[in-house]
Design an enzyme around this catalytic site. Sequence first.
Site, PDB file in Angstrom:
ATOM      1  CD  GLU A   1      -3.061  -0.800   2.555  1.00 16.53           C
ATOM      2  OE1 GLU A   1      -4.074  -1.386   1.991  1.00 16.53           O
ATOM      3  OE2 GLU A   1      -2.369  -1.084   3.719  1.00 16.53           O
TER       4      GLU A   1
ATOM      5  CG  HIS B   1      -3.878   1.122   6.918  1.00 17.71           C
ATOM      6  ND1 HIS B   1      -4.785   1.120   7.149  1.00 17.71           N
ATOM      7  CD2 HIS B   1      -3.359  -0.212   6.041  1.00 17.71           C
ATOM      8  CE1 HIS B   1      -5.263   0.163   6.188  1.00 17.71           C
ATOM      9  NE2 HIS B   1      -5.271  -0.507   5.740  1.00 17.71           N
TER      10      HIS B   1
ATOM     11  CG  HIS C   1      -6.673  -3.821   9.011  1.00 16.22           C
ATOM     12  ND1 HIS C   1      -6.600  -4.939   8.612  1.00 16.22           N
ATOM     13  CD2 HIS C   1      -6.853  -3.037   8.070  1.00 16.22           C
ATOM     14  CE1 HIS C   1      -5.793  -4.462   7.508  1.00 16.22           C
ATOM     15  NE2 HIS C   1      -5.834  -3.079   7.003  1.00 16.22           N
TER      16      HIS C   1
ATOM     17  CG  HIS D   1      -9.148  -1.784   3.882  1.00 15.73           C
ATOM     18  ND1 HIS D   1      -8.202  -1.159   2.645  1.00 15.73           N
ATOM     19  CD2 HIS D   1      -8.168  -1.769   4.709  1.00 15.73           C
ATOM     20  CE1 HIS D   1      -7.148  -1.292   2.580  1.00 15.73           C
ATOM     21  NE2 HIS D   1      -6.988  -1.970   3.852  1.00 15.73           N
TER      22      HIS D   1
END
Length: 218
Positions: free
Chosen positions: A75, A93, A95, A155
């Site tokens: 990513e 980032h 989850h 996501h």
Amino acid sequence: MDIDDQRAYLCAAAHQLVSAGHTIGTGGNLSARVGEHVLVTPSGCRLDSVSPEQLVVVDLDGTVAVPTPYRPTSELRIHLDIYRTSSTAAVAHAHPIASVAVGNIVDELPAIHYTAAMLGGSVRVAPYAVFGSPELSTGINEALFERTAALMRNHGAIAVGSNIETACEHIELLEWLCEVYLRSVSAGTPAVLDETQLIEVVATAARRHYTPFPGRER
């Protein structure tokens, strides 16, 4: 601060994200900008055990700048596009469970608590696109406009900051706000702060020299 210094900070932040329960397995990635280079977690790594020597240094065009057997996160495009279009110094980032849940049911997380002002107000949800795609990166950049965090449909969550600790703290705050939202809507219709009220929060914080995460800037 040089790249070697940032390696330790980035790994410490990655380990903390996992220990706080904000991601599992190989989910999530982090980066920090150092001048014209970006230090980023490698592809397929477990954030709970990533080590300084595994981190990858790339140019702003994605070219690996320091020889290494590791590849940058799949990513990477997201991180580079954010750095190319903003002055932020770090991207996180992950989850987190509540963030994933809320991102799947709303287009925007409303400002249900005054600390939402620390993220810029209501938090937008970037539309789903497969990881690593230009479409996902574009959607995230649009969702982050005048914000320090965004949700990603089906996501996870993403946040930016003046350093990696602050970016991760924005992830933590976003997850808490998502949990508050889920509990609120399960019981009724939550009250939402409007823009005028959020501006008042920011002005009051500035007047009183209040910061939501004291002592974490370096």
